[in-house]
Design a protein around this motif. Structure first.
Motif, short mmCIF file in Angstrom:
data_model
loop_
_atom_site.label_atom_id
_atom_site.label_comp_id
_atom_site.label_asym_id
_atom_site.label_seq_id
_atom_site.Cartn_x
_atom_site.Cartn_y
_atom_site.Cartn_z
N TRP A 1 -1.48 -2.22 -0.66
CA TRP A 1 -0.67 -3.26 -0.01
C TRP A 1 -0.98 -3.30 1.48
O TRP A 1 -1.01 -2.25 2.14
CB TRP A 1 0.80 -2.96 -0.25
N PRO A 2 -1.21 -4.47 2.06
CA PRO A 2 -1.67 -4.56 3.45
C PRO A 2 -0.73 -3.95 4.49
O PRO A 2 -1.18 -3.39 5.48
CB PRO A 2 -1.82 -6.06 3.69
N SER A 3 0.58 -4.04 4.30
CA SER A 3 1.49 -3.65 5.37
C SER A 3 1.70 -2.14 5.49
O SER A 3 2.21 -1.67 6.49
CB SER A 3 2.84 -4.34 5.21
N ARG A 4 1.36 -1.36 4.46
CA ARG A 4 1.52 0.10 4.47
C ARG A 4 2.96 0.52 4.78
O ARG A 4 3.21 1.55 5.40
CB ARG A 4 0.59 0.77 5.47
#
Length: 123
Positions: A57-60
Motif C-alpha cells: 500500500w502506497p501510504s505505509r
C-alpha cells in the motif's frame, strides 16, 4: 518498519499453505472433508493476497499493516480450524473458526477506513 518486514513472509507462507491445502483437497481428501478444506484454502489464499496488498500500500500507514496482519492471521486461523474439523474430527474447532472470520472482516473494514482517509488527488 518491522511489521511490514514480518508481514510479507507471513503472507507468502500463508499463500503456500493455501496452495498445499487446496491441492490436498483436490487430490487426496475424501469427499466428506473436501468442501471444508477447499473453503479454508480459498479464504486463506484471498487473505494472504490481501496482506501482501497491505504491505505494498502506497501510504505505509501503520493501520494498513495492522489490517494486513489481521487478514493473514484471520485466514490462517479460519483455515486451520476448518482443517482440524475435517481431518481430526475436532468439532470444538467450530468455535475457533469465527475468530478467524471476525479478523478477516475487521481487516477489510480497517482497510476501507484507511482508503477513505487517503486524500484524493483528483479533487
Amino acid at each position: 518498519m518491522i511489521l511490514s518486514r514480518l508481514l510479507a513472509p507471513f503472507a507468502c507462507l500463508n499463500g503456500a499453505m493455501a496452495v498445499a491445502l487446496g491441492a490436498f483437497a483436490a487430490h487426496g481428501a475424501g469427499p466428506a472433508v473436501k468442501t471444508l478444506l477447499t473453503t479454508g484454502a480459498q479464504y486463506q489464499m484471498i487473505h494472504a493476497l490481501l496482506a501482501l496488498v497491505c504491505v505494498l500500500w502506497p501510504s505505509r500507514d501503520r493501520l494498513i499493516l495492522i489490517a494486513g496482519g489481521m487478514a493473514a492471521a484471520g485466514g490462517l486461523i479460519f483455515s486451520l480450524a476448518l482443517s482440524a474439523i475435517a481431518l481430526l474430527s475436532l468439532k470444538a474447532m467450530g468455535a475457533v473458526a469465527p475468530i478467524g472470520g471476525l479478523l478477516m472482516i475487521l481487516a477489510w473494514l480497517l482497510l476501507a477506513v484507511c482508503a477513505l482517509r487517503v486524500p484524493s488527488k483528483s479533487a
